[in-house]
Scaffold this active site. Structure first.
Site, PDB file in Angstrom:
ATOM      1  N   PRO A  78       1.880  -4.687  -0.096  1.00 12.69           N
ATOM      2  CA  PRO A  78       0.494  -4.355  -0.520  1.00 12.69           C
ATOM      3  C   PRO A  78      -0.721  -4.528  -0.106  1.00 12.69           C
ATOM      4  O   PRO A  78      -0.939  -5.756   0.343  1.00 12.69           O
ATOM      5  CB  PRO A  78       0.473  -4.732  -2.267  1.00 12.69           C
ATOM      6  CG  PRO A  78       2.003  -5.285  -2.403  1.00 12.69           C
ATOM      7  CD  PRO A  78       2.563  -5.633  -1.048  1.00 12.69           C
ATOM      8  N   CYS A  79      -1.450  -3.723   0.148  1.00 12.73           N
ATOM      9  CA  CYS A  79      -2.784  -3.847   1.051  1.00 12.73           C
ATOM     10  C   CYS A  79      -4.175  -4.109   0.410  1.00 12.73           C
ATOM     11  O   CYS A  79      -5.103  -4.477   1.058  1.00 12.73           O
ATOM     12  CB  CYS A  79      -2.786  -2.846   2.118  1.00 12.73           C
ATOM     13  SG  CYS A  79      -3.153  -1.037   1.250  1.00 12.73           S
ATOM     14  N   GLN A  80      -4.044  -3.865  -0.865  1.00 12.40           N
ATOM     15  CA  GLN A  80      -5.479  -4.042  -1.407  1.00 12.40           C
ATOM     16  C   GLN A  80      -5.957  -5.512  -1.279  1.00 12.40           C
ATOM     17  O   GLN A  80      -7.343  -5.565  -1.246  1.00 12.40           O
ATOM     18  CB  GLN A  80      -5.367  -3.818  -2.992  1.00 12.40           C
ATOM     19  CG  GLN A  80      -4.603  -2.564  -3.532  1.00 12.40           C
ATOM     20  CD  GLN A  80      -3.189  -2.656  -3.865  1.00 12.40           C
ATOM     21  OE1 GLN A  80      -2.471  -3.338  -3.029  1.00 12.40           O
ATOM     22  NE2 GLN A  80      -2.868  -1.782  -4.685  1.00 12.40           N
ATOM     23  N   SER A  81      -5.336  -6.411  -1.209  1.00 11.23           N
ATOM     24  CA  SER A  81      -5.895  -7.764  -1.068  1.00 11.23           C
ATOM     25  C   SER A  81      -6.317  -7.954   0.238  1.00 11.23           C
ATOM     26  O   SER A  81      -7.226  -9.089   0.459  1.00 11.23           O
ATOM     27  CB  SER A  81      -4.801  -8.896  -1.458  1.00 11.23           C
ATOM     28  OG  SER A  81      -3.479  -8.620  -0.565  1.00 11.23           O
ATOM     29  N   TRP A  82      -6.045  -7.213   1.219  1.00  8.01           N
ATOM     30  CA  TRP A  82      -6.811  -7.354   2.497  1.00  8.01           C
ATOM     31  C   TRP A  82      -7.576  -6.272   3.113  1.00  8.01           C
ATOM     32  O   TRP A  82      -8.189  -6.519   4.063  1.00  8.01           O
ATOM     33  CB  TRP A  82      -5.507  -7.143   3.593  1.00  8.01           C
ATOM     34  CG  TRP A  82      -4.067  -8.347   3.465  1.00  8.01           C
ATOM     35  CD1 TRP A  82      -3.158  -7.742   2.837  1.00  8.01           C
ATOM     36  CD2 TRP A  82      -4.256  -9.423   3.863  1.00  8.01           C
ATOM     37  NE1 TRP A  82      -2.141  -8.816   2.798  1.00  8.01           N
ATOM     38  CE2 TRP A  82      -2.870  -9.875   3.260  1.00  8.01           C
ATOM     39  CE3 TRP A  82      -4.907 -10.637   4.297  1.00  8.01           C
ATOM     40  CZ2 TRP A  82      -2.470 -11.134   3.229  1.00  8.01           C
ATOM     41  CZ3 TRP A  82      -4.521 -11.604   4.638  1.00  8.01           C
ATOM     42  CH2 TRP A  82      -3.174 -12.117   4.269  1.00  8.01           C
TER      43      TRP A  82
END
Length: 330
Positions: free
Chosen positions: A72-76
Site C-alpha cells: 500500500p502506497c498511501q503512507s509513502w
C-alpha cells in the site's frame, strides 16, 4: 522451466496480468481488501488468500520462483500523510521482506509511489533496500514512467527488483519503447458511457460496455486547482485510486486558469466536462474489455483500477525477468 510465482497486495491484478502475459503462472495471491476479491478471482481463476500479510505463515505459500507485489502506497505518497514506515501500511513492506527471506524465491519485484524516494522518505527507503540486500539479494531500483512503455498515461512509479545472489545476476530495467500511445488510441472507439446511479451506485449489467460508467458529483477545490483535461493526442494524467480525482474526458476543452491554484471549466467547451469512466480508466491502465471489475459502488471500481500496475509496463518488466532467469537456469 517452472514459472510459478506468488502475488501479494494483489488488488485487481494488473501486475499479475502482465506477468501472466509474459509466461509466468500465478499460483498464490494475497490481499485483505474485500473490495477486490471477486474481481481477482473471476479474472485470474484462482482463490485469493484473504489474510493481512502480517498474519501469513510461510507454510501457506507454495514454493515459487518469484514474488511480486505493490505494498500500500498511501503512507509513502507525497499527496498522502508522508508517515512512511511509521504508518501500519508502511510496515506491510517489511512483512513482505520477511516472507521473501523465509521463502527464498529466485526473484522479487516491488512497486511503489515515487514519494518513497523523496527526500523525506529516502533514509527509510534505503533501509528497506538494504533489508533485501541483507537477506541475500542483488537489488536494483528505478523510477519508471508508464508512458515510456506503451501505456497511454503519465504515471511515475518506483520499481524494486531483486535477484537471489547465487544467480549472479543484476537486473537491468528494460529500455523505453519507441511507441507513444495516445488517449485516442486507448479510448477513442468507446460509445457514450452512463452516469452512475444515485449515491454513485453501479448500473451493474445495464451497460453496453462493462464498467463503462462514471462517477457524478461536485468537483472539489483541490480538483479545480489545476487543469484536469488532456487532449485526444496526448497521454492521460495519472489514473488515481479515487474516482473523485479521475481525469476529465478529452471531449472537453482544457480548463482555464483564473488565479493561483484556481481553474474553471471553459464555458465555451463544445462538449460537457465529465470524469473518465471506470472502463476508460481500465483501458488506459491496459486492461482488456473482457476483464470485468465487480463492485456495487463505482468508487470501488476506480480504486481497483487506480491501484493497479499498468498491464503493459508489468509485462515489459516480466519479459525481462523471464529472459534473465532462462539465461542462467537453462
Amino acid at each position: 522451466m517452472n514459472m510459478d510465482i506468488a502475488s501479494f497486495f494483489s488488488g485487481a491484478g494488473g501486475l499479475d496480468l502482465g506477468f501472466t502475459k509474459a509466461g509466468f503462472n500465478i499460483v498464490f495471491a494475497n490481499d485483505n481488501w474485500k473490495g477486490c476479491w471477486k474481481t481477482f478471482e473471476k479474472n485470474h481463476g484462482i482463490k485469493i488468500n484473504k489474510k493481512p500479510i502480517e498474519w501469513l505463515k510461510p507454510s501457506e505459500i507454495p514454493d515459487v520462483v518469484g514474488f511480486i507485489g505493490g505494498p500500500p502506497c498511501q503512507s509513502w505518497s507525497l499527496a498522502g500523510s508522508m508517515c512512511g514506515a511509521d504508518d501500519p501500511r508502511g510496515k506491510t513492506f517489511y512483512a513482505y521482506v520477511d516472507l521473501v527471506k523465509e521463502k527464498d524465491p529466485l526473484f522479487f519485484l516491488a512497486e511503489n509511489v515515487p514519494g518513497i524516494v523523496s527526500r523525506t522518505h529516502l533514509p527509510e527507503f534505503k533501509r528497506l533496500v538494504n533489508s533485501f540486500i541483507d537477506i541475500g539479494y542483488n537489488v536494483e531500483y528505478k523510477v519508471l514512467n508508464a508512458k515510456d512503455y506503451g501505456v497511454p498515461q503519465d504515471r511515475k512509479r518506483v520499481f524494486i527488483v531483486g535477484y537471489r545472489e547465487d544467480l549472479n545476476l543484476k537486473f537491468e530495467f528494460p529500455k523505453p519503447l519507441n511507441k507513444k500511445v495516445t488517449l485516442r488510441d486507448a479510448i477513442g472507439d468507446l460509445p457514450e458511457p452512463k452516469p452512475a446511479l444515485e449515491k454513485n451506485r453501479s448500473n451493474g449489467e445495464n451497460l453496453e460496455v462493462p464498467n463503462h460508467e462514471y462517477m457524478t458529483g461536485t468537483f472539489s477545490s483541490r480538483y479545480m486547482s489545476r487543469n484536469r483535461v488532456r487532449s485526444w493526442d496526448e497521454v492521460s494524467f495519472t489514473i488515481q485510486a479515487g474516482g473523485r480525482h479521475a481525469p476529465c474526458h478529452p471531449q472537453a476543452n482544457k480548463m482555464i486558469k483564473v488565479g493561483p491554484d484556481k481553474f474553471i471549466f471553459d464555458p465555451e467547451s463544445p462538449k460537457p466536462y465529465r470524469r473518465l469512466s471506470v472502463r476508460e480508466c481500465a483501458r488506459i491502465q491496459g486492461f482488456p474489455d473482457d476483464f470485468i471489475f465487480y463492485y456495487k459502488n463505482v468508487a470501488d471500481g476506480y480504486t481497483m483500477v487506480g491501484n493497479a500496475v499498468p498491464v503493459k509496463l508489468a509485462e515489459e518488466l516480466a519479459k525481462k525477468i523471464k529472459k534473465d532467469l532462462e539465461g542462467v537456469l537453462n
